[in-house]
Design a protein around this motif. Sequence first.
Motif, PDB file in Angstrom:
ATOM      1  N   ASN A   1      45.027  25.548   8.473  1.00  0.00           N
ATOM      2  CA  ASN A   1      45.195  24.329   7.667  1.00  0.00           C
ATOM      3  C   ASN A   1      44.792  24.604   6.216  1.00  0.00           C
TER       4      ASN A   1
ATOM      5  N   THR B   1      39.180  16.771   2.198  1.00  0.00           N
ATOM      6  CA  THR B   1      38.857  15.993   0.989  1.00  0.00           C
ATOM      7  C   THR B   1      39.839  14.845   0.773  1.00  0.00           C
TER       8      THR B   1
ATOM      9  N   ALA C   1      40.378  21.142  -3.948  1.00  0.00           N
ATOM     10  CA  ALA C   1      41.781  20.922  -3.588  1.00  0.00           C
ATOM     11  C   ALA C   1      41.857  19.770  -2.617  1.00  0.00           C
TER      12      ALA C   1
ATOM     13  N   LYS D   1      26.519  26.823   2.046  1.00  0.00           N
ATOM     14  CA  LYS D   1      27.415  27.366   1.013  1.00  0.00           C
ATOM     15  C   LYS D   1      26.649  28.215   0.005  1.00  0.00           C
TER      16      LYS D   1
ATOM     17  N   ASN E   1      36.822  31.589   4.986  1.00  0.00           N
ATOM     18  CA  ASN E   1      37.300  30.277   4.530  1.00  0.00           C
ATOM     19  C   ASN E   1      37.051  29.158   5.548  1.00  0.00           C
TER      20      ASN E   1
ATOM     21  N   THR F   1      34.009  31.526   0.589  1.00  0.00           N
ATOM     22  CA  THR F   1      34.344  30.197   0.087  1.00  0.00           C
ATOM     23  C   THR F   1      33.083  29.340   0.089  1.00  0.00           C
ATOM     24  N   ALA F   2      32.543  29.131  -1.079  1.00  0.00           N
ATOM     25  CA  ALA F   2      31.359  28.270  -1.215  1.00  0.00           C
ATOM     26  C   ALA F   2      31.835  26.875  -1.604  1.00  0.00           C
TER      27      ALA F   2
ATOM     28  N   TYR G   1      25.638  21.425   4.518  1.00  0.00           N
ATOM     29  CA  TYR G   1      26.794  22.115   3.924  1.00  0.00           C
ATOM     30  C   TYR G   1      26.391  22.856   2.635  1.00  0.00           C
TER      31      TYR G   1
ATOM     32  N   SER H   1      36.225  31.466  17.354  1.00  0.00           N
ATOM     33  CA  SER H   1      35.359  30.778  16.398  1.00  0.00           C
ATOM     34  C   SER H   1      34.604  31.808  15.561  1.00  0.00           C
ATOM     35  N   VAL H   2      34.505  31.533  14.271  1.00  0.00           N
ATOM     36  CA  VAL H   2      33.696  32.401  13.402  1.00  0.00           C
ATOM     37  C   VAL H   2      32.204  32.231  13.702  1.00  0.00           C
TER      38      VAL H   2
ATOM     39  N   THR I   1      42.825  18.585   0.739  1.00  0.00           N
ATOM     40  CA  THR I   1      43.159  19.025   2.096  1.00  0.00           C
ATOM     41  C   THR I   1      42.691  17.908   3.016  1.00  0.00           C
ATOM     42  N   ARG I   2      42.772  18.117   4.322  1.00  0.00           N
ATOM     43  CA  ARG I   2      42.293  17.068   5.227  1.00  0.00           C
ATOM     44  C   ARG I   2      40.791  16.840   5.022  1.00  0.00           C
TER      45      ARG I   2
ATOM     46  N   ASP J   1      42.176  30.778  13.361  1.00  0.00           N
ATOM     47  CA  ASP J   1      41.793  29.359  13.337  1.00  0.00           C
ATOM     48  C   ASP J   1      41.443  28.885  14.741  1.00  0.00           C
TER      49      ASP J   1
ATOM     50  N   LEU K   1      43.435  25.169   2.631  1.00  0.00           N
ATOM     51  CA  LEU K   1      43.361  26.318   1.720  1.00  0.00           C
ATOM     52  C   LEU K   1      43.680  27.628   2.433  1.00  0.00           C
TER      53      LEU K   1
ATOM     54  N   PRO L   1      35.926  26.062  -4.439  1.00  0.00           N
ATOM     55  CA  PRO L   1      37.246  25.464  -4.688  1.00  0.00           C
ATOM     56  C   PRO L   1      37.224  23.948  -4.810  1.00  0.00           C
TER      57      PRO L   1
HETATM   58  P1  NAI Z   1      40.513  22.283   6.335  1.00  0.00           P
HETATM   59  O1  NAI Z   1      39.764  21.428   7.283  1.00  0.00           O
HETATM   60  O2  NAI Z   1      41.909  21.924   5.992  1.00  0.00           O
HETATM   61  O3  NAI Z   1      40.528  23.785   6.842  1.00  0.00           O
HETATM   62  C1  NAI Z   1      39.440  24.404   7.474  1.00  0.00           C
HETATM   63  C2  NAI Z   1      39.951  25.198   8.655  1.00  0.00           C
HETATM   64  O4  NAI Z   1      38.849  25.902   9.260  1.00  0.00           O
HETATM   65  C3  NAI Z   1      40.554  24.296   9.749  1.00  0.00           C
HETATM   66  O5  NAI Z   1      41.872  24.724  10.040  1.00  0.00           O
HETATM   67  C4  NAI Z   1      39.623  24.488  10.937  1.00  0.00           C
HETATM   68  O6  NAI Z   1      40.285  24.425  12.197  1.00  0.00           O
HETATM   69  C5  NAI Z   1      39.046  25.870  10.671  1.00  0.00           C
HETATM   70  N1  NAI Z   1      37.771  26.076  11.348  1.00  0.00           N
HETATM   71  C6  NAI Z   1      36.740  25.225  11.431  1.00  0.00           C
HETATM   72  N2  NAI Z   1      35.751  25.752  12.168  1.00  0.00           N
HETATM   73  C7  NAI Z   1      36.166  26.978  12.546  1.00  0.00           C
HETATM   74  C8  NAI Z   1      35.568  28.016  13.300  1.00  0.00           C
HETATM   75  N3  NAI Z   1      34.357  27.887  13.823  1.00  0.00           N
HETATM   76  N4  NAI Z   1      36.269  29.160  13.485  1.00  0.00           N
HETATM   77  C9  NAI Z   1      37.513  29.300  12.980  1.00  0.00           C
HETATM   78  N5  NAI Z   1      38.131  28.330  12.267  1.00  0.00           N
HETATM   79  C10 NAI Z   1      37.464  27.194  12.051  1.00  0.00           C
HETATM   80  O7  NAI Z   1      39.621  22.352   5.019  1.00  0.00           O
HETATM   81  P2  NAI Z   1      39.837  23.087   3.605  1.00  0.00           P
HETATM   82  O8  NAI Z   1      39.627  22.092   2.560  1.00  0.00           O
HETATM   83  O9  NAI Z   1      41.074  23.888   3.599  1.00  0.00           O
HETATM   84  O10 NAI Z   1      38.564  24.048   3.587  1.00  0.00           O
HETATM   85  C11 NAI Z   1      38.612  25.455   3.490  1.00  0.00           C
HETATM   86  C12 NAI Z   1      37.283  25.952   2.976  1.00  0.00           C
HETATM   87  O11 NAI Z   1      37.084  25.511   1.634  1.00  0.00           O
HETATM   88  C13 NAI Z   1      36.075  25.423   3.750  1.00  0.00           C
HETATM   89  O12 NAI Z   1      35.118  26.452   3.874  1.00  0.00           O
HETATM   90  C14 NAI Z   1      35.545  24.326   2.882  1.00  0.00           C
HETATM   91  O13 NAI Z   1      34.186  24.080   3.098  1.00  0.00           O
HETATM   92  C15 NAI Z   1      35.829  24.878   1.512  1.00  0.00           C
HETATM   93  N6  NAI Z   1      35.870  23.893   0.446  1.00  0.00           N
HETATM   94  C16 NAI Z   1      36.939  23.054   0.306  1.00  0.00           C
HETATM   95  C17 NAI Z   1      36.973  22.148  -0.735  1.00  0.00           C
HETATM   96  C18 NAI Z   1      38.159  21.299  -1.001  1.00  0.00           C
HETATM   97  O14 NAI Z   1      38.194  20.661  -2.072  1.00  0.00           O
HETATM   98  N7  NAI Z   1      39.135  21.244  -0.109  1.00  0.00           N
HETATM   99  C19 NAI Z   1      35.828  21.994  -1.650  1.00  0.00           C
HETATM  100  C20 NAI Z   1      34.784  22.950  -1.457  1.00  0.00           C
HETATM  101  C21 NAI Z   1      34.816  23.845  -0.426  1.00  0.00           C
END
Ligand code: NAI
Length: 300
Positions: free
Chosen positions: A18, A203, A198, A170, A101, A151-152, A166, A74-75, A200-201, A39, A20, A196
């Motif tokens: 999903n 935010t 952006a 981070k 990520n 990814t912080a 969180y 799972s990570v 996404t689901r 994922d 990013l 980052p």
């Molecule tokens: P998202 O929820 O769309 O994507 C995160 C993905 O990580 C999901 O597909 C989820 O299934 C997967 N995931 C969760 N736990 C997992 C695990 N234990 N093992 C494997 N996969 C797992 O969220 P987004 O926004 O794309 O986030 C990506 C990264 O960016 C995250 O680390 C988030 O904390 C970070 N981030 C995002 C921001 C934003 O503005 N979207 C802001 C700051 C940080």
Amino acid sequence: MSEIQYDGRVAIITGAGNGLGKCHALEFAKRGAKVVVNDLGGAMDGSGGGAAAADQVVDEIKQAGGIAVANYDSVATPEGGEAIVKTALDNFGQVDILVNNAGILRDRSFAKMSVAEADAVLDVHLKGGFYVTLPAFRAMKEKQYGRIIFTASAAGVFGNFGQANYGAAKMGLVGLSNVLAQEGAKCNIKSNVIAPIAETRMTEGVMDGLGLKLDSEYVTAMVCYLAAEQCELTHEIYSVGAGRYARVFVGANVGWNDSQAESISADDVAAHIEQIRDLSDYTVPGSAAEEIGEAMKNLK
Ligand code: NAI
């Protein structure tokens, strides 16, 4: 700098089903990398799971003529981290690029936060960073090449209400990256961090009405740059999103010192606090040793 390509390179993107991670995976594949799309497929709070999210991204990559394999581990466990890296080694023989990520949220103001909510978030973000990076770093060391991106979040680097779990996780990744940048330096392993922004689901709706362009592609551009062979940067942090790219750094100002004094009291500190806090001149130490070096300059 010539156009960035990853032919012959293998990239692991965690949480690439999903948001990013998906955007990164598609772009790495488009530029020639063989991609492990990891994922767990769960909900935003980390509950549940399934193969669909990763499979869908792998299908999309293959349909566009790219090379990718899915992984659903799972990570957040040592076994999961090993299995993710093994997927890269078994299918493609090496790991050149790792983008940590994967992420979840369990927001709650600190006084109300349960230990379970803290643990779940620390496990995925901070321990997850360790568990995947450890076997990947070993594989990179063997090949004397690696590009690691953590990814912080601004929530950790600068703080955000309701995100103690969180934010701590981070910022922990910043410490991990800084050490790996040093330990990887002799093996051409570079390690950097992004914070980052952006839509996404994770935010959705949070930044509505601000007029920002919140496409994930803006973030992916920086990740892809940091993962390039041509990129020599390491030990750095970048705030990226909505079309803005800015370096974030941990610096130390010149400060105040009196190495001749027999003792220094709280009153002496109070008397010099403006100088201690003055940001007009500062350094950005590349290591703990460099920071100690700054203090040593003042020895008479
Ligand atoms: P998202 O929820 O769309 O994507 C995160 C993905 O990580 C999901 O597909 C989820 O299934 C997967 N995931 C969760 N736990 C997992 C695990 N234990 N093992 C494997 N996969 C797992 O969220 P987004 O926004 O794309 O986030 C990506 C990264 O960016 C995250 O680390 C988030 O904390 C970070 N981030 C995002 C921001 C934003 O503005 N979207 C802001 C700051 C940080």
